[in-house]
Design an enzyme around this catalytic site. Structure first.
Site, short mmCIF file in Angstrom:
data_model
loop_
_atom_site.label_atom_id
_atom_site.label_comp_id
_atom_site.label_asym_id
_atom_site.label_seq_id
_atom_site.Cartn_x
_atom_site.Cartn_y
_atom_site.Cartn_z
N ASP A 61 -5.30 7.72 5.45
CA ASP A 61 -5.69 8.77 6.39
C ASP A 61 -6.06 8.16 7.74
O ASP A 61 -6.60 7.05 7.81
CB ASP A 61 -6.89 9.53 5.79
CG ASP A 61 -7.15 10.83 6.54
OD1 ASP A 61 -6.24 11.32 7.24
OD2 ASP A 61 -8.27 11.35 6.42
N ASN A 68 0.21 19.04 3.22
CA ASN A 68 0.74 18.51 4.49
C ASN A 68 2.05 19.19 4.90
O ASN A 68 2.43 19.17 6.06
CB ASN A 68 1.00 17.00 4.42
CG ASN A 68 -0.24 16.15 4.34
OD1 ASN A 68 -0.21 15.05 3.79
ND2 ASN A 68 -1.34 16.61 4.90
C1 FPP Z 1 -2.70 11.19 7.00
O1 FPP Z 1 -3.17 10.86 8.29
C2 FPP Z 1 -1.41 10.55 6.85
C3 FPP Z 1 -0.25 11.19 6.58
C4 FPP Z 1 -0.17 12.67 6.36
C5 FPP Z 1 1.00 10.46 6.48
C6 FPP Z 1 0.88 9.06 5.93
C7 FPP Z 1 2.14 8.35 6.16
C8 FPP Z 1 2.25 7.03 6.44
C9 FPP Z 1 1.12 6.10 6.48
C10 FPP Z 1 3.53 6.39 6.74
C11 FPP Z 1 4.69 7.01 6.18
C12 FPP Z 1 5.03 6.56 4.85
C13 FPP Z 1 6.07 7.10 4.19
C14 FPP Z 1 6.50 6.52 2.93
C15 FPP Z 1 6.80 8.26 4.76
P1 FPP Z 1 -3.27 12.01 9.36
O2 FPP Z 1 -2.03 12.05 10.14
O3 FPP Z 1 -3.66 13.28 8.69
O4 FPP Z 1 -4.40 11.47 10.26
P2 FPP Z 1 -5.55 12.33 10.97
O5 FPP Z 1 -6.47 12.78 9.88
O6 FPP Z 1 -6.17 11.33 11.86
O7 FPP Z 1 -4.89 13.47 11.71
#
Ligand code: FPP
Length: 232
Positions: free
Chosen positions: A15, A63
């Protein structure tokens, strides 16, 4: 890391990509790109330490409600980088599996995930499990329904075999980056005896050293699995 108990299975809630990017005035998609690169380096480091299974939460069912352009950016990462980044790790004898309802993804993305699974299916001992379109409640309800359809009473063992994670042992350590202190529908059944570790660092900034710190913290805990100290 001498004298440190290395968890066999580490799961990570990655996250904070969005907030990491926002702080640098970058689009969220750039945060995900850096997140993916960090994910791959952490996996390499963890396997070097002796970890056998790694499960990462890349996309939850919830998501999927995110804006279309952000989802497309994540799908593009899979299209452009997934095989290229993961295959070098797999050549060390690591199997890749997708964990989740991948039928919800665009066809071409599903194919990349399926092909990578097929190409690495000969490796049995170590695994990378990528949770995409994953939700623990969905996973549990599917498992219950498939037992009901078969007219079977379940046991703990047979129930585990109905989950997406059927071939992987339960996680020993679950790490969540990005400051929040919750599981967000991740591995709720499998997490029964996992040690939980929360880091305030945003995922793209969670370094190999931070992983070492989490493992040392894990190693200092006493896992009693419901027993007393004297029984251990
Ligand atoms: C949550 O952080 C992260 C995600 C929804 C995506 C995670 C994906 C990766 C680390 C890389 C991709 C990997 C693959 C295999 C596709 P957030 O974006 O919700 O962060 P925030 O809470 O700061 O908004």
């Amino acid at each position: 890391m001498q004298g440190v108990t290395i968890p066999k299975h580490i799961a990570i809630i990655m996250d904070g990509n969005g907030r990491w990017a926002k702080k640098r005035m970058l689009p969220r998609s750039v945060g995900h790109k850096f997140g993916m690169e960090r994910m791959v380096s952490l996996m390499e480091h963890a396997f070097d330490l002796g970890v056998e299974h790694i499960t990462v939460y890349a996309l939850s069912t919830e998501n999927l409600q995110r804006p279309k352009d952000e989802l497309e950016a994540l799908f593009d990462l899979i299209r452009k980088n997934y095989r290229e980044y993961l295959m070098p790790i797999c050549q060390r004898g690591v199997r890749v599996r997708s964990v989740g309802n991948i039928a919800l993804l665009p066809e071409d993305v599903q194919k990349i995930l399926r092909d990578t699974e097929a190409e690495t299916s000969q490796y049995e001992k170590k695994s990378i499990n990528i949770a995409v379109c994953y939700g623990a409640r969905d996973e549990i309800i599917r498992a219950v329904n498939s037992a009901v359809e078969r007219g079977e009473k379940v046991t703990e063992k047979s129930f585990s075999s109905l989950l997406y994670t059927k071939d992987v042992p339960d996680p020993d350590l679950i790490i969540r980056t990005g400051k929040e202190v919750r599981l967000s529908n991740f591995l709720l059944y499998q997490a029964a005896y996992a040690e939980l570790y929360f880091s305030k660092k945003m995922f793209p900034a969670f370094s190999d050293k931070d992983l070492d710190k989490a493992i040392v913290d894990f190693s200092l805990r006493t896992r009693r699995f419901g027993k007393t100290d004297e029984q251990l």
